[in-house]
Design an enzyme around this catalytic site. Structure first.
Site, PDB file in Angstrom:
ATOM      1  N   VAL A  59      -9.739 -32.222  56.855  1.00 27.18           N
ATOM      2  CA  VAL A  59     -10.826 -31.559  57.581  1.00 27.18           C
ATOM      3  C   VAL A  59     -10.322 -30.576  58.628  1.00 27.18           C
ATOM      4  CG1 VAL A  59     -12.438 -33.452  57.180  1.00 27.18           C
ATOM      5  CG2 VAL A  59     -11.080 -33.426  59.285  1.00 27.18           C
ATOM      6  N   TYR A 147      -3.034 -38.042  70.992  1.00 24.70           N
ATOM      7  CA  TYR A 147      -4.232 -38.774  70.578  1.00 24.70           C
ATOM      8  C   TYR A 147      -5.283 -38.762  71.687  1.00 24.70           C
ATOM      9  CZ  TYR A 147      -7.055 -42.607  68.621  1.00 24.70           C
ATOM     10  OH  TYR A 147      -8.078 -43.377  68.103  1.00 24.70           O
TER      11      TYR A 147
END
Length: 324
Positions: A59, A147
């Site tokens: 994606v 992250y």
């Protein structure tokens, strides 16, 4: 005509359980995953179904799905320290470029959009337990930042699409979750401990073992996510189990559960590892009438039975894995 949902990260631990839930609710489910950390074994039982389709796609590149979409759930991302320290650029890209691409798709389709954020947006918290109003204590250039900051950016751009474009958006902040389909070698403490116990190895704790975590069974988490998606609340909501436990006590629970007699060994704590992690779920209770139902004792037994079904080769492949 049944509603249609796109779930990214569909072959991962959480994504596959979400696919199951939406199939059970009668939805047409489109799964998407580039399989960088996901595994088709998690969703192979869905392939024969007429209301499930799967696309192997990253994606971070342009995303096109033909036909209508009513909901988009963005769960694509490496989600453990082992993963995002190994593939830091991909982790940043799926949280930034991937989220941007999917928000554009949601805008085009008029779909409601939900992102999987994380308790890691709180960093190494100075407030305990962590409420949604706490802004966090994150090192923006530390090893975990790829992250943490990707998820913080996800929240920011999702809210921008809501305020600027009027997009229907939801933000779930997920705390430590466990259950079947976790990877034994993903670096998280629960599968690491169970894998070590099954192989007859000593259990490895990083730090002195006083740091805490709160573990939510996957079925409870999925229920909370589903309720949030169907709610009218656009700001972040913590979904997790507030039953906090130290790593020392947790290691003892695993030794008792597995009926093994391993020693516990200690190593230095990784940089920026959170000392405490416990969700304040006041909002989830009030807004969603949600709280976890599955006790850690019950959830751990189910999870242990799942891992115990692994053959020797699968267990040996996960040796020498750091746990966080």
């Amino acid at each position: 005509m049944s509603k249609r949902v796109l779930i990214t990260g569909a072959a991962g631990f959480l994504g596959s359980h979400l696919c199951d839930r939406f199939i059970a609710e009668g939805y047409q489910v489109v799964g998407m995953d580039n399989l960088i950390t996901g595994d088709l074994k998690n969703i192979e039982h869905l392939f024969p179904l007429k209301n499930f389709e799967f696309y192997n796609h990253d994606v971070s590149n342009f995303v096109h799905v033909s036909g209508k979409l009513d909901y988009i759930l963005h769960f694509a991302s490496p989600a453990s320290p082992i993963d995002y320290l190994k593939i830091p650029i991909q982790t940043l890209k799926v949280g930034s470029l991937g989220t941007h691409n999917l928000l554009g798709l949601a805008k085009e389709k008029g779909a409601r959009f939900l992102i999987a954020s994380t308790s890691e947006v709180y960093g190494d918290p100075t407030v305990h337990p962590q409420p949604e109003e706490y802004w966090g204590n994150v090192n923006p250039v530390g090893p975990r930042s790829v992250y943490d900051e990707a998820k913080r950016f996800q929240e920011a751009i999702t809210m921008a699409y809501h305020t600027f474009h009027g997009l229907q958006t939801r933000i779930v902040r997920i705390f430590n979750t466990y259950g079947p389909r976790m990877r034994l070698n993903d670096g998280r403490v629960l599968p690491a401990f169970i894998g070590q116990a099954l192989r007859g190895e000593d259990l490895t704790i990083f730090g002195d073992g006083s740091q805490t975590r709160s573990f939510c069974y996957v079925d409870d988490l999925v229920e909370g996510i589903y309720r949030l998606l169907m709610s009218n609340y656009v700001y972040p909501v913590n979904i997790g189990n507030p039953d906090e436990i130290t790593m020392n006590d947790f290691a003892q629970e695993i030794i008792k559960l597995t009926a093994t007699s391993q020693k516990i060994v200690f190593h230095s704590l990784p940089q920026d590892d959170p000392k405490q992690r416990q969700p304040d779920i006041t909002k989830a209770k009030a807004l969603l009438n949600w709280e976890p139902k599955v006790s850690r004792h019950k959830g751990l037994k189910i999870t242990y039975d799942y891992f115990r079904s692994f053959d020797k080769l699968e267990l040996e492949a996960t040796k020498n894995c750091k746990s966080f």
